[in-house]
Design a protein around this motif. Structure first.
Motif, short mmCIF file in Angstrom:
data_model
loop_
_atom_site.label_atom_id
_atom_site.label_comp_id
_atom_site.label_asym_id
_atom_site.label_seq_id
_atom_site.Cartn_x
_atom_site.Cartn_y
_atom_site.Cartn_z
N ILE A 16 0.85 -1.18 0.00
CA ILE A 16 0.00 0.00 0.00
C ILE A 16 0.89 1.23 0.00
O ILE A 16 1.80 1.34 0.82
CB ILE A 16 -0.92 -0.01 1.25
N TRP A 17 0.62 2.14 -0.92
CA TRP A 17 1.37 3.39 -0.99
C TRP A 17 0.51 4.53 -0.47
O TRP A 17 -0.69 4.38 -0.27
CB TRP A 17 1.77 3.71 -2.43
N GLY A 18 1.16 5.70 -0.29
CA GLY A 18 0.36 6.85 0.11
C GLY A 18 1.15 8.00 0.69
O GLY A 18 0.59 9.02 1.07
N GLY A 19 2.49 7.87 0.76
CA GLY A 19 3.31 9.00 1.16
C GLY A 19 4.38 9.16 0.11
O GLY A 19 5.55 8.94 0.37
N GLU A 20 3.95 9.54 -1.10
CA GLU A 20 4.79 9.37 -2.28
C GLU A 20 5.34 10.68 -2.83
O GLU A 20 4.68 11.70 -2.80
CB GLU A 20 3.98 8.69 -3.39
N CYS A 21 6.55 10.56 -3.35
CA CYS A 21 7.07 11.60 -4.23
C CYS A 21 7.38 10.93 -5.55
O CYS A 21 8.26 10.07 -5.63
CB CYS A 21 8.32 12.25 -3.64
N LEU A 22 6.62 11.28 -6.57
CA LEU A 22 6.80 10.70 -7.90
C LEU A 22 7.37 11.77 -8.82
O LEU A 22 7.27 12.96 -8.55
CB LEU A 22 5.46 10.20 -8.46
N ALA A 23 7.94 11.33 -9.93
CA ALA A 23 8.34 12.27 -10.98
C ALA A 23 7.91 11.66 -12.30
O ALA A 23 8.04 10.46 -12.50
CB ALA A 23 9.84 12.50 -10.95
N GLY A 24 7.36 12.48 -13.17
CA GLY A 24 6.94 11.97 -14.46
C GLY A 24 5.83 12.80 -15.06
O GLY A 24 5.64 13.96 -14.71
N ASP A 25 5.08 12.16 -15.96
CA ASP A 25 3.95 12.83 -16.61
C ASP A 25 2.90 11.77 -16.92
O ASP A 25 2.94 10.68 -16.34
CB ASP A 25 4.43 13.55 -17.88
N ALA A 26 2.00 12.07 -17.86
CA ALA A 26 0.93 11.12 -18.15
C ALA A 26 1.46 9.83 -18.79
O ALA A 26 0.81 8.80 -18.76
CB ALA A 26 -0.11 11.77 -19.06
N LYS A 27 2.67 9.90 -19.34
CA LYS A 27 3.22 8.71 -20.00
C LYS A 27 3.81 7.72 -19.01
O LYS A 27 3.87 6.51 -19.29
CB LYS A 27 4.30 9.12 -21.01
N GLY A 28 4.29 8.20 -17.89
CA GLY A 28 4.90 7.29 -16.93
C GLY A 28 5.45 8.05 -15.74
O GLY A 28 5.37 9.28 -15.69
N TYR A 29 5.95 7.31 -14.76
CA TYR A 29 6.46 7.96 -13.56
C TYR A 29 7.56 7.11 -12.94
O TYR A 29 7.70 5.93 -13.22
CB TYR A 29 5.33 8.13 -12.54
N GLU A 30 8.32 7.79 -12.08
CA GLU A 30 9.34 7.12 -11.29
C GLU A 30 9.02 7.41 -9.83
O GLU A 30 8.63 8.52 -9.50
CB GLU A 30 10.71 7.69 -11.68
N ARG A 31 9.17 6.39 -8.98
CA ARG A 31 8.94 6.62 -7.56
C ARG A 31 10.24 7.11 -6.95
O ARG A 31 11.17 6.34 -6.73
CB ARG A 31 8.49 5.31 -6.91
N ILE A 32 10.29 8.40 -6.66
CA ILE A 32 11.52 9.00 -6.17
C ILE A 32 11.68 8.79 -4.67
O ILE A 32 12.76 8.56 -4.18
CB ILE A 32 11.53 10.53 -6.44
N ALA A 33 10.59 8.91 -3.95
CA ALA A 33 10.67 8.80 -2.49
C ALA A 33 9.34 8.35 -1.92
O ALA A 33 8.30 8.51 -2.55
CB ALA A 33 11.05 10.16 -1.88
N SER A 34 9.42 7.77 -0.75
CA SER A 34 8.18 7.44 -0.04
C SER A 34 8.52 7.37 1.44
O SER A 34 9.67 7.56 1.82
CB SER A 34 7.61 6.12 -0.52
N GLN B 232 12.98 18.95 -3.27
CA GLN B 232 14.24 19.53 -3.72
C GLN B 232 15.17 18.44 -4.25
O GLN B 232 15.80 18.59 -5.29
CB GLN B 232 14.89 20.28 -2.57
N PHE B 233 15.22 17.32 -3.52
CA PHE B 233 16.01 16.18 -3.96
C PHE B 233 15.54 15.70 -5.34
O PHE B 233 16.33 15.47 -6.25
CB PHE B 233 15.89 15.05 -2.93
N ALA B 234 14.21 15.57 -5.49
CA ALA B 234 13.64 15.10 -6.76
C ALA B 234 13.96 16.07 -7.88
O ALA B 234 14.24 15.67 -9.01
CB ALA B 234 12.13 14.92 -6.61
N SER B 235 13.94 17.35 -7.57
CA SER B 235 14.21 18.37 -8.58
C SER B 235 15.67 18.29 -9.03
O SER B 235 15.96 18.37 -10.22
CB SER B 235 13.90 19.75 -8.00
N ARG B 236 16.58 18.11 -8.09
CA ARG B 236 18.00 17.99 -8.45
C ARG B 236 18.21 16.76 -9.31
O ARG B 236 18.96 16.76 -10.26
CB ARG B 236 18.84 17.88 -7.18
#
Ligand code: ZN
Ligand code: ZN
Ligand code: FE
Length: 740
Positions: A517-535, A674-678
């Motif tokens: 179960i997820w729910g404290g997520e930091c994702l990066a991406g767009d409508a085509k796909g995503y990467e799970r950067i942090a949780s 900030q981490f995800a942005s870098r």
């Protein structure tokens, strides 16, 4: 002299567009015609070029306030027709239905004035309406939007109304629901013994007397029936809660006017504008002082102003405010038919104020916060549905089925996405039935035949089952979309973003791509796909779903993991050791639940998210402190154990500790983004997920992110909770579907 054709696309029918054009064309000294078309209206004009240009330039500003203009297409040239004057032509025969339906409009100032004017022929008539106000979506059976295809079809107009209806100078020109005491619907009252009183005034009198005597009255409104009672006496509201089986969820309040709302809540300029807008949503306002706990146990009260003439008459000039809550039994759909009300609300309501204008489609009150001067929707329904959201690049028609607890669907057609009205919790059989009926209604109304379906990844959601079944039966493709990816893309679509973003998506629960179960997520991406950067570090939920109710189960686990002393619990130990019915959850909602229990704010939740709501309400303003935490690993993990340890050992009071807990999450969010942005080079951040209904977070997080050079976007057209998820699902599905 020149000829100019103007095609106006958008919601321009049934909002007084043609009469307004009639006046303006003449004011500009032009001649021509206007007619409704399948996508809006078409103007054919002739005159001198400068006058035509002036008319065209000012068109968007002069549109009626209820119109929504999507696109104006002018075409110069064309053979001169040498029009005489200005004529309204009959509608084109529509091969394809593309006309948009308006939402229901709150009572306008002109009608309100007439309602209270003893000399007006509609004086105190509870169904007064005009082109600028009144029912629309909830009385439409089918398109085109003409009286016979609405529930006003059974009320033939009297000669006086007919005259107004035909008079282009009249405010009621072509107002389909227009009526008067002679030809229109009327009120009646039924008491608990089943005795019926006919007549508007007699029925109103009985209802008002009952309300003043502390009784509960069912009142049929625009999109359904409310249960109304006095706000003043906690014993009355307690009785309503008992009868309605609604233990602790806050009630909404209808205030007579702004001044009455200001007695109990803080009403800023923006809030006032929202409250008084024709959409008349319930706006969640901050209480002026603690209290009113019998209405709302948290720091906010949901307030709305009267939005039908019936409400104005019901409150009169001596009832300041009433509790007005949707008439339903614990999470079933709102009651909207007379028979249904009398049958199902017997034993709940002491009396029934009903009328003979049929509601054809349920539509609950909309609910929002006011953030940055705009709506921050919690529930998008009356006054908003079925307005579409325009998205660029038309696609083939699709249906996104949404999630489960806060169900909602989206249908698309060309450049339009039609989000449904509030549906509710699909776990309930009747809600599921309503969900299926509303999908069928939207498909018929907007002439949409989906060519592909999207739903959640969760196999047990009833919306998933519905999507699967239909895709299979119709032999069409189905895309299952990860929950938090859909949240992120929903917020992108809400803000018209296309390029990759960072998504901070915090909610209670949603099935992750890895089966946890997820729910404290930091994702990066767009409508085509995503990467799970942090949780966030997963929490074992002792007893699964039960842990979201018995919050001390989470508190126990948090203490144990943080290495704090814990009461012995051999059952829990065995469950953990054997991994027995304790699924892992990185849901932010669960961390809030656990903290609420640890702080002694709440150990048993009677509704989803109660722990978080009460923790927010308990938090001290002006507390700047935070607790330590760790953020490391790949993907990045927020380790909450140091925070929990520090919080449990903190000698500060509960209010300060609750604030410090949330401050810690804010700092974590900023550092994570900030981490995800870098890492990605992306600087746009979207905020979505039900945890962002927390205004403590929403009033602080955007500033923190901006201070780190990031652009922040939040929802303003659909909800951040699961009700808004279908929009994201649809946009993700659109990536896989060929352009229309
Ligand atoms: Zn009006
Ligand atoms: Zn009439
Ligand atoms: Fe969610």
């Amino acid at each position: 002299m020149e000829h100019l054709s103007i095609n106006i696309h958008g919601i321009v029918q049934g909002v007084g567009f043609r009469p307004l054009m009639h006046r303006q064309v003449r004011e500009h000294g032009l001649c021509g015609t206007i007619r409704n078309s399948s996508s809006g209206v078409v103007l054919e004009l002739e005159g001198e070029r400068p006058a035509l240009e002036r008319f065209l330039d000012g068109l968007p500003q002069r549109a009626p306030k209820l119109a929504v203009i999507d696109r104006i297409e002018p075409r110069w040239g064309g053979a001169l027709e040498h029009y005489k004057g200005f004529t309204i032509l009959p509608s084109l025969v529509e091969s394809e239905r593309n006309t948009l339906v308006s939402p229901d409009f709150g009572l306008c100032d002109d009608c309100r004035r007439e309602l209270l004017d003893p000399k007006d022929r509609r004086y105190r008539y509870p169904f007064i309406n005009c082109t600028n106000c009144g029912p629309r979506f909830t009385i439409v059976r089918d398109l085109p939007y003409d009286r016979p295809l609405t529930s006003m079809g059974s009320f033939p107009m009297c000669p006086d109304c007919e005259r107004e209806y035909r008079d282009i100078e009249n405010r009621r020109y072509h107002a389909q629901p227009d009526c008067c005491p002679v030809c229109g619907p009327h009120l009646f009252f039924v008491n608990a013994a089943g005795e019926r009183t006919e007549g508007d005034e007699a029925a109103l009198k009985q209802a008002r007397e009952m309300l003043k005597a502390g009784k509960i009255v069912a009142v049929k409104g625009l999109g359904g029936v409310h249960l109304a009672c006095s706000c003043a006496d906690p014993r009355v509201t307690r009785r309503l809660r008992q009868r309605k089986q609604r233990d602790e969820k806050p009630f909404a309040v209808m205030c007579r006017d702004l001044a009455c709302a200001e007695k109990i809540c803080e009403v800023g300029e923006d809030e006032a504008r929202l409250l008084e807008s024709w959409r008349r949503p319930i706006v969640l306002l901050k209480k002026k002082a603690p209290g009113l706990t019998h209405i709302s146990e948290n720091g906010y009260v949901g307030v709305m102003l009267p939005y039908t003439p019936l409400h104005v008459l019901l409150l009169g000039d001596d009832i300041d405010m009433l509790v007005m809550t949707s008439a339903n039994l614990s999470d079933t759909p709102i009651v909207y038919k007379n028979d249904e009300a009398l049958e199902r609300l017997s034993g709940i309501a002491d009396g029934f104020l009903l009328h003979d204008r049929e509601i054809l489609k349920r539509c609950d009150d909309s609910l929002c916060f006011c953030l940055d001067g705009k709506e921050y929707p919690v529930r998008r329904s009356r006054g908003y549905a079925p307005y579409p959201i325009r998205v660029e690049g038309g696609r083939s028609s699709m249906l996104a089925c949404g999630a489960e607890q806060k169900a909602g669907f989206c249908l698309s057609k060309g450049d339009y996405v039609f989000p449904s009205q509030h549906i509710g919790d699909l776990k309930n059989f009747e809600t599921l039935e309503n969900y299926e009926q509303q999908i069928a209604h939207f498909e018929r109304l907007f002439d949409i035949r989906p060519a592909a379906f999207a739903c959640d990844l969760h196999p047990d959601y009833l919306s998933t089952a519905y999507a699967r079944e239909r895709a299979e039966r119709e032999g069409l493709p189905l895309l299952q979309v990860q929950h938090h990816h859909a949240h992120m893309v929903s917020c992108m679509a809400d803000n018209g973003l296309k390029d990759p973003v960072i998504g901070l998506v915090w909610d209670g629960t949603g099935l992750g791509a890895d089966g946890t179960i997820w729910g404290g997520e930091c994702l990066a991406g767009d409508a085509k796909g995503y990467e799970r950067i942090a949780s966030i570090r997963p929490i074992p939920l002792l007893g699964g779903d039960l842990a979201a109710k018995e919050l001390d189960r989470i508190a126990w686990v948090l203490r144990r993991e943080a290495g704090l002393e814990n009461p012995d619990n051999p059952v829990f130990e065995t469950m953990l050791a054997q991994g027995l019915n304790c699924p892992l959850s990185s849901g932010m909602g669960r961390l809030f639940d656990g903290a609420a229990a640890l702080l002694g704010i709440r150990t048993l939740a009677s509704y989803e998210g109660q722990g978080a709501v009460l923790l927010e309400a308990a938090a001290a303003e002006g507390e700047e402190g935070t607790y330590p935490f760790e953020l490391d690993g790949e993907p990045l993990r927020f380790d909450w154990r140091p925070m929990i340890r520090a919080m449990c050992e903190d000698p500060a009071d509960t209010a300060r500790k609750a604030a410090k807990f949330m401050n810690t999450l804010l700092r974590m969010a900023a550092e994570t983004a900030q981490f995800a942005s870098r890492k990605t080079g992306v600087t746009d951040v979207v905020l979505s997920g039900g945890s962002f209904q927390n205004m403590y977070l929403m009033r602080r997080l955007p500033g923190l992110l901006r201070a780190r050079g990031l652009n922040v976007y939040h929802h303003s057209r659909v909800s951040c909770n699961d009700e808004g998820i279908a929009l994201g699902q649809l946009m993700i599905l659109a990536q896989t579907a060929p352009p229309a």
